[in-house]
Design a protein around this motif. Sequence first.
Motif, PDB file in Angstrom:
ATOM      1  N   GLN A   1      -0.870 -12.655   0.234  1.00  0.00           N
ATOM      2  CA  GLN A   1       0.824 -11.900   0.790  1.00  0.00           C
ATOM      3  C   GLN A   1       1.081 -13.413   1.647  1.00  0.00           C
ATOM      4  OE1 GLN A   1      -0.259  -8.313   1.745  1.00  0.00           O
ATOM      5  NE2 GLN A   1      -0.332  -7.694  -0.244  1.00  0.00           N
TER       6      GLN A   1
ATOM      7  N   GLU B   1       2.340  -2.048  -4.531  1.00  0.00           N
ATOM      8  CA  GLU B   1       0.977  -1.869  -4.704  1.00  0.00           C
ATOM      9  C   GLU B   1       0.063  -2.038  -5.503  1.00  0.00           C
ATOM     10  OE1 GLU B   1      -1.219   0.383  -4.034  1.00  0.00           O
ATOM     11  OE2 GLU B   1      -0.748   1.668  -2.691  1.00  0.00           O
ATOM     12  N   ILE B   2      -1.255  -2.420  -6.070  1.00  0.00           N
ATOM     13  CA  ILE B   2      -2.177  -2.668  -6.579  1.00  0.00           C
ATOM     14  C   ILE B   2      -1.869  -2.039  -8.392  1.00  0.00           C
ATOM     15  CG2 ILE B   2      -4.057  -3.327  -5.456  1.00  0.00           C
ATOM     16  CD1 ILE B   2      -5.419  -1.388  -5.612  1.00  0.00           C
TER      17      ILE B   2
ATOM     18  N   ASN C   1      -6.560  -3.427   8.358  1.00  0.00           N
ATOM     19  CA  ASN C   1      -7.537  -3.282   9.167  1.00  0.00           C
ATOM     20  C   ASN C   1      -8.366  -4.383   9.168  1.00  0.00           C
ATOM     21  OD1 ASN C   1      -6.941  -2.414  11.735  1.00  0.00           O
ATOM     22  ND2 ASN C   1      -7.788  -0.804  10.797  1.00  0.00           N
TER      23      ASN C   1
ATOM     24  N   VAL D   1       0.607  -2.692   4.996  1.00  0.00           N
ATOM     25  CA  VAL D   1      -0.744  -1.709   5.224  1.00  0.00           C
ATOM     26  C   VAL D   1      -1.631  -2.044   3.957  1.00  0.00           C
ATOM     27  CG1 VAL D   1      -0.854   0.989   5.754  1.00  0.00           C
ATOM     28  CG2 VAL D   1       1.425  -0.033   5.973  1.00  0.00           C
ATOM     29  N   GLY D   2      -1.503  -1.652   2.785  1.00  0.00           N
ATOM     30  CA  GLY D   2      -2.414  -2.016   1.805  1.00  0.00           C
ATOM     31  C   GLY D   2      -3.501  -2.541   2.050  1.00  0.00           C
ATOM     32  N   SER D   3      -4.975  -2.056   1.858  1.00  0.00           N
ATOM     33  CA  SER D   3      -6.084  -2.868   2.005  1.00  0.00           C
ATOM     34  C   SER D   3      -6.929  -1.247   2.491  1.00  0.00           C
ATOM     35  CB  SER D   3      -6.016  -3.028   3.445  1.00  0.00           C
ATOM     36  OG  SER D   3      -5.198  -2.121   4.558  1.00  0.00           O
ATOM     37  N   LYS D   4      -7.831  -1.451   1.912  1.00  0.00           N
ATOM     38  CA  LYS D   4      -9.216  -0.129   2.355  1.00  0.00           C
ATOM     39  C   LYS D   4      -9.074   0.541   4.053  1.00  0.00           C
ATOM     40  CE  LYS D   4     -13.480   0.626   0.779  1.00  0.00           C
ATOM     41  NZ  LYS D   4     -14.643   0.521  -0.100  1.00  0.00           N
TER      42      LYS D   4
ATOM     43  N   HIS E   1      -7.432  -4.643  18.281  1.00  0.00           N
ATOM     44  CA  HIS E   1      -7.545  -2.621  17.250  1.00  0.00           C
ATOM     45  C   HIS E   1      -8.775  -2.826  16.962  1.00  0.00           C
ATOM     46  CE1 HIS E   1      -6.211   0.066  15.766  1.00  0.00           C
ATOM     47  NE2 HIS E   1      -6.181   0.384  15.065  1.00  0.00           N
TER      48      HIS E   1
ATOM     49  N   GLY F   1      -0.150   4.594  -0.384  1.00  0.00           N
ATOM     50  CA  GLY F   1      -1.598   5.071  -0.290  1.00  0.00           C
ATOM     51  C   GLY F   1      -0.943   5.978   1.484  1.00  0.00           C
ATOM     52  N   ASN F   2      -2.063   6.420   2.459  1.00  0.00           N
ATOM     53  CA  ASN F   2      -2.033   7.873   3.168  1.00  0.00           C
ATOM     54  C   ASN F   2      -0.727   7.677   4.203  1.00  0.00           C
ATOM     55  OD1 ASN F   2      -3.061   9.991   2.118  1.00  0.00           O
ATOM     56  ND2 ASN F   2      -5.072   9.157   2.429  1.00  0.00           N
ATOM     57  N   ILE F   3      -0.638   6.081   4.751  1.00  0.00           N
ATOM     58  CA  ILE F   3       0.314   5.559   6.246  1.00  0.00           C
ATOM     59  C   ILE F   3       1.339   5.936   5.680  1.00  0.00           C
ATOM     60  CG2 ILE F   3       0.668   4.033   7.538  1.00  0.00           C
ATOM     61  CD1 ILE F   3      -2.820   3.496   8.183  1.00  0.00           C
TER      62      ILE F   3
ATOM     63  N   GLY G   1       1.010  -1.283  -0.127  1.00  0.00           N
ATOM     64  CA  GLY G   1      -0.099  -0.216  -0.012  1.00  0.00           C
ATOM     65  C   GLY G   1       0.947   1.184  -0.016  1.00  0.00           C
TER      66      GLY G   1
ATOM     67  N   VAL H   1      -0.467  -4.370   9.869  1.00  0.00           N
ATOM     68  CA  VAL H   1      -1.437  -2.291  10.326  1.00  0.00           C
ATOM     69  C   VAL H   1      -2.705  -2.596   9.595  1.00  0.00           C
ATOM     70  CG1 VAL H   1      -0.799   0.065   9.687  1.00  0.00           C
ATOM     71  CG2 VAL H   1       0.780  -1.627   9.981  1.00  0.00           C
TER      72      VAL H   1
ATOM     73  N   ALA I   1      -0.592   6.729  12.710  1.00  0.00           N
ATOM     74  CA  ALA I   1      -0.853   5.124  12.541  1.00  0.00           C
ATOM     75  C   ALA I   1       1.005   4.724  12.179  1.00  0.00           C
ATOM     76  CB  ALA I   1      -1.730   4.559  11.358  1.00  0.00           C
TER      77      ALA I   1
ATOM     78  N   MET J   1      -0.799  -4.520  15.155  1.00  0.00           N
ATOM     79  CA  MET J   1      -0.517  -3.343  15.033  1.00  0.00           C
ATOM     80  C   MET J   1      -1.518  -2.576  16.627  1.00  0.00           C
ATOM     81  SD  MET J   1       0.314   0.003  13.551  1.00  0.00           S
ATOM     82  CE  MET J   1      -0.250   1.017  13.476  1.00  0.00           C
TER      83      MET J   1
END
Length: 325
Positions: A112, A42-43, A130, A87-90, A185, A14-16, A11, A128, A240, A153
């Motif tokens: 993965q 990444e995708i 969720n 991290v990569g996910s929605k 979490h 992405g933002n994180i 990911g 990371v 995060a 995490m």
Amino acid sequence: MANPIRVAVTGAAGNISYSILFRLASGAIFGPDRPVHLKLLEIPPAMKALNGVVMELNDCAFPTLAGIDITDKAETAFDGVNWAILVGSKPRGPGMERGDLIRENGPIFVGQGKALNKAASDVRCIVVGNPCNTNCLIAMKNSDVGNDRFSAMMRLDQNRAQSLLAEKSGRTVKEVTNMVIWGNHSNNQYPDCENVRIGGKPATEVIGDKEWLLGDFIKTVQNRGADVIKARGASSAASAANAALDHLLSLARPTAAGDWFSAAVCSDGQYGVDKELIFGYPLTSPGDGTWKVVEGLPMSDWAKGKFEKVLNELREEREFVKGLL
Ligand code: NAD
Ligand code: LMR
């Protein structure tokens, strides 16, 4: 200079990741004498954005950045890495619970887990994305790199709890030690207010306001992710990323004597948790990536009720994804 440490981040556009990558590359995490080789996954639709991130990383001219590979193939990203930060996910949106993401994000961690298997023999994997505990369970069960190499995490919750306790007591964050976030979490996590210490003393002694400790304190930590989403219109990202790097460093550096840190790891039955659930525990590490659960912490009957609730939630999540395990 030493051999580069190889770190995969999924990911990566992405933002994180935007808050993780520059700190990894700058030497802030592994030190000025340890080069870092980044392997970014990444995708396909996000590869263009990822190219932009790579341009920016290069434009920083970090002396510690030994190389960057980008790919949309998990096996290539994980090939030979020492650390994999998944991290990569929605992310969730307003009104959703983290568990609502299982259906969409769970399957990502099947592929993965298998890819880690093929590509990485000496890897420590930090989940990371969720719902991170159950995604970690899925990756672990689809992999044979070793259950002890996976963690999820809880550190953002730990950091949130420490910050709130420091503010309430008028002490520094550094003085707040021995913080464990039990379980998941999720908004059923149990931030342990009975074993946490402030300036070496039980927080229950330092903070006279027991009603706050058992009530607002716990609720605020449990709901902080949702509150950030409500306020920002987007899921927490910088905090995060910071927590993911704190988590990594807690495994890569020896734990201070007498202290512990929070992370979710594969249960071996400690505290009566089902074997193999990815459960938030108090941990120590000698600093080589391995960890041990701190056993024997006392819990009141009230705390046991919180513990059971979050344990049951993780059992339900496991049941929901049983087809992916
Ligand atoms: P984001 O949408 O900004 O970025 C996610 C990135 O993942 C995107 O660029 C997307 O293209 C990529 N991606 C999607 N599927 C992928 C796959 N199969 N392989 C590789 N990359 C893939 O989201 P974000 O804000 O960076 O958050 C990412 C995840 O982290 C979310 O699930 C969020 O809920 C979670 N999160 C967890 C914690 C925690 O404490 N555990 C804290 C904050 C956010
Ligand atoms: C958080 O705790 O901020 C993250 O898990 C994002 C979320 O969905 O709450």
